[in-house]
Design a protein around this motif. Structure first.
Motif, PDB file in Angstrom:
ATOM      1  N   ALA A 156      44.040 -20.498 -28.048  1.00 23.43           N
ATOM      2  CA  ALA A 156      43.460 -21.692 -28.682  1.00 23.43           C
ATOM      3  C   ALA A 156      42.637 -21.264 -29.886  1.00 23.43           C
ATOM      4  N   ASP A 157      43.318 -20.815 -30.909  1.00 26.25           N
ATOM      5  CA  ASP A 157      42.661 -20.392 -32.134  1.00 26.25           C
ATOM      6  C   ASP A 157      43.063 -21.369 -33.234  1.00 26.25           C
ATOM      7  N   LYS A 158      42.142 -22.238 -33.621  1.00 23.09           N
ATOM      8  CA  LYS A 158      42.463 -23.255 -34.610  1.00 23.09           C
ATOM      9  C   LYS A 158      42.657 -22.668 -35.998  1.00 23.09           C
ATOM     10  N   LYS A 159      42.162 -21.454 -36.223  1.00 24.35           N
ATOM     11  CA  LYS A 159      42.307 -20.850 -37.533  1.00 24.35           C
ATOM     12  C   LYS A 159      43.721 -20.322 -37.763  1.00 24.35           C
ATOM     13  N   ARG A 160      44.439 -20.015 -36.693  1.00 24.03           N
ATOM     14  CA  ARG A 160      45.798 -19.477 -36.818  1.00 24.03           C
ATOM     15  C   ARG A 160      46.787 -20.514 -36.299  1.00 24.03           C
ATOM     16  N   THR A 161      47.438 -21.158 -37.203  1.00 19.96           N
ATOM     17  CA  THR A 161      48.396 -22.201 -36.828  1.00 19.96           C
ATOM     18  C   THR A 161      49.828 -21.781 -37.079  1.00 19.96           C
TER      19      THR A 161
END
Length: 570
Positions: A156-161
């Protein structure tokens, strides 16, 4: 037919059977009713009855002819046995057992000997070929860590999509090598595949080339009618053999070495000096000695490698054996790259498995582990990853047009042609087909007729239409699936990113500044002053210093005084 089948038994064989019954059934001296002393034994009664039966029925025409045939066959076999020696003995033993040597094409097996009204042999038929052994897959033993392995949820890393690798459970290299199948997989629909050779080419309705031929639309439709024996266009339509006077020509020394590859092939290609060579990592010693690593380059790339001192007279760079290709069939380097990508089974006719890796990728997992994970464990003969974002061919075509991958009118013509043939947008109704768009930079393949047919027809679409192979993948797959139950393994793109590392093309890398040396301290210099040459020249004597006004740091309401400052004389 033997004498035993006619009821003729000698006293010794019959007595031995009787003795065996006594041994199996218990003691022969069991109590029995008294027998009259003048009654002959039972054995002699049976002999006498058999003799009377033969004398009774021998004068009849049918029985007599049958006995004559049996006696004649026995005499004939005895003569062969005596005259031919040990070879004939093996032949007779094989006839009695029903097993024949595989290389004796002249031997015929008498399947059945039937008697007709005149007592002649009715049929002598050749045996059906024994069924070939095929690899049927396997299941990992209970308790194996990979047996119940499931993908964890994405972080759940919003910076890496964007796309990222995910964990894959590989078996150790030794176990993967031990699980390599001894027999090929079953090829549904087609068992014999040959390739069309044409010296005098004539152009068809549209598309095609001197290298791949000009198959008509009728020939194209016929190639999708899958049957046991087929002959299709598959590149190299001219010349004596693939790679020799066909366009895409390779030196004889490399061709001989490529024909000697009988196991696993890992291949890539660089045309137009478009990429840099990346060495495979984490390769076992067994794979280094048994897997064929081939990098196909053109003359331009060869000159670049020699000028950069990467290539010497050994024609090897690390694990890669460099094979220079002459007389490239196309002007487009990307279209030339489709030849080794889709037609490795023609360049390596004796190889069993192949792994294609685009030159921009770096292989970081042993090839045997990849084959075990994506082919053997799945009981598949073809594996390719699906696109991480796009699943629909029509969406993929629009993305190619937006990125200027090829001429927009050609892409529209190809997509409209496929739409008229029945290609529909991807929906969940197509499950278990998980996608219509592959990420074609990695192809894992077993060289059997059905998978070879698939890549041949896929190449024909690339040769006829645009070189964007992601657009033509689904139509070829669906047409073959209409005739057979063949399936391929489309695995996740994150799994592909687990065993290859994505790099950049050479032109992109050359625009980047060189990385700093390890341990070096980066020194940042101030920019040079900007001199405005339009200002007039001012002498030093006329330069007047004035106090610098202090600029307030805080924004506030500007206060202006209306009072005049007093001037003090002197």
């Amino acid at each position: 037919m033997t004498t035993a089948s006619l009821g003729l038994r000698s006293s010794g064989s019959y007595g031995s059977l009787q003795q065996q019954q006594f041994q199996n059934g218990g003691s022969p001296f069991q109590a029995s009713p008294p027998v009259p002393p003048r009654k002959p034994p039972k054995m002699f009664k049976e002999k006498e009855g058999l003799f009377l039966w033969i004398c009774k029925f021998a004068p009849r025409k049918k029985i007599g002819m049958m006995l004559l045939c049996v006696v004649s066959a026995a005499v004939f076999l005895w003569v062969l046995y005596v005259g031919k020696g040990e070879d004939t003995q093996e032949l007779i033993m094989s006839m009695n057992s029903g097993v024949f040597p595989p290389d004796t094409g002249q031997i015929r097996h008498i399947d059945s000997i039937e008697k007709n009204d005149v007592g002649k042999i009715a049929s002598i038929e050749s045996p059906p070929p024994p069924p070939l052994a095929h690899f049927k897959g396997y299941t990992l033993p209970p308790g194996n860590p990979c047996e119940g392995f499931t993908l964890p949820p994405p972080p759940a890393d919003k910076k890496r999509t964007g796309p990222r690798p995910c964990p894959v459970c590989y078996l150790p290299v030794e176990q993967a090598i031990a699980l390599m199948p001894d027999a090929p997989s079953f090829s549904p629909g087609v068992s014999s595949l040959t390739y069309i050779h044409e010296e005098n080419l004539s152009k068809s309705e549209f598309g095609g080339s001197e290298f791949g031929g000009y198959p008509s639309l009728m020939q194209r439709n016929d190639s999708y009618d899958v049957r046991e024996s087929m002959s299709v266009h598959c590149g190299f339509v001219r010349g004596a053999r693939p790679g020799h006077q066909t366009g895409f020509d390779i030196d004889d020394s490399n061709l001989l070495a490529m024909e000697s590859c009988r196991g696993v092939v890992v291949a890539s290609a660089i045309f137009g000096a478009f990429d840099l060579i990346r060495q495979p990592q984490n390769i076992s010693e067994y794979a280094k000695g048994n897997v064929c690593f081939y990098m196909f380059v053109d003359e331009e790339t060869e000159n670049f490698l020699r000028n950069s001192s990467e290539l010497d007279s050994s024609m090897r760079i690390g694990l890669w054996r460099i094979a220079v290709v002459h007389n490239l069939p196309y002007d487009d380097p990307r279209r030339n790259g489709k030849v080794p990508k889709l037609l490795l089974h023609r360049l390596f006719p004796n190889a069993r498995y192949s792994l294609w890796v685009d030159a921009k990728l770096e292989l970081v997992v042993d090839p045997y582990q990849i084959l075990e994970r994506f082919l053997w464990r799945k009981n598949a003969s073809f594996a390719i990853s699906r696109h991480y974002r796009r699943f629909d061919v029509f969406v993929e075509a629009e993305a190619n047009k937006a990125a200027s991958k090829f001429d927009n009118a050609s892409i529209d013509f190809q997509v409209d042609f496929y739409r008229k043939e029945g290609l529909t947008p991807y929906t969940r109704a197509k499950l278990p087909i998980s996608s219509d768009v592959p990420e074609g930079c990695v192809i894992i393949k077993e060289h059997i007729p059905i998978s070879n047919l698939f890549t041949c027809l896929w190449f024909n679409e690339v040769d006829r239409f645009t070189p964007r192979d992601q657009i033509s993948f689904a139509i070829v797959r669906d047409k073959i699936r209409e005739k057979t139950n063949w399936t391929l393994n489309m695995f996740l793109d994150c799994e592909r990113r687990n065993f290859v590392i994505q790099g950049y093309h050479r032109d992109v890398l050359e625009r980047w500044p060189p990385p700093p040396l390890p341990g070096a301290i980066a020194v940042v210099h101030p920019p040079p002053p900007v001199i405005d040459e339009t200002l007039p020249n001012i002498s030093a004597s006329s330069f007047v210093t004035s106090p610098i006004k202090k600029i307030p740091t805080k924004r506030g309401r500007e206060r202006k005084s209306r009072r005049h400052r007093k001037v003090i004389p002197g």
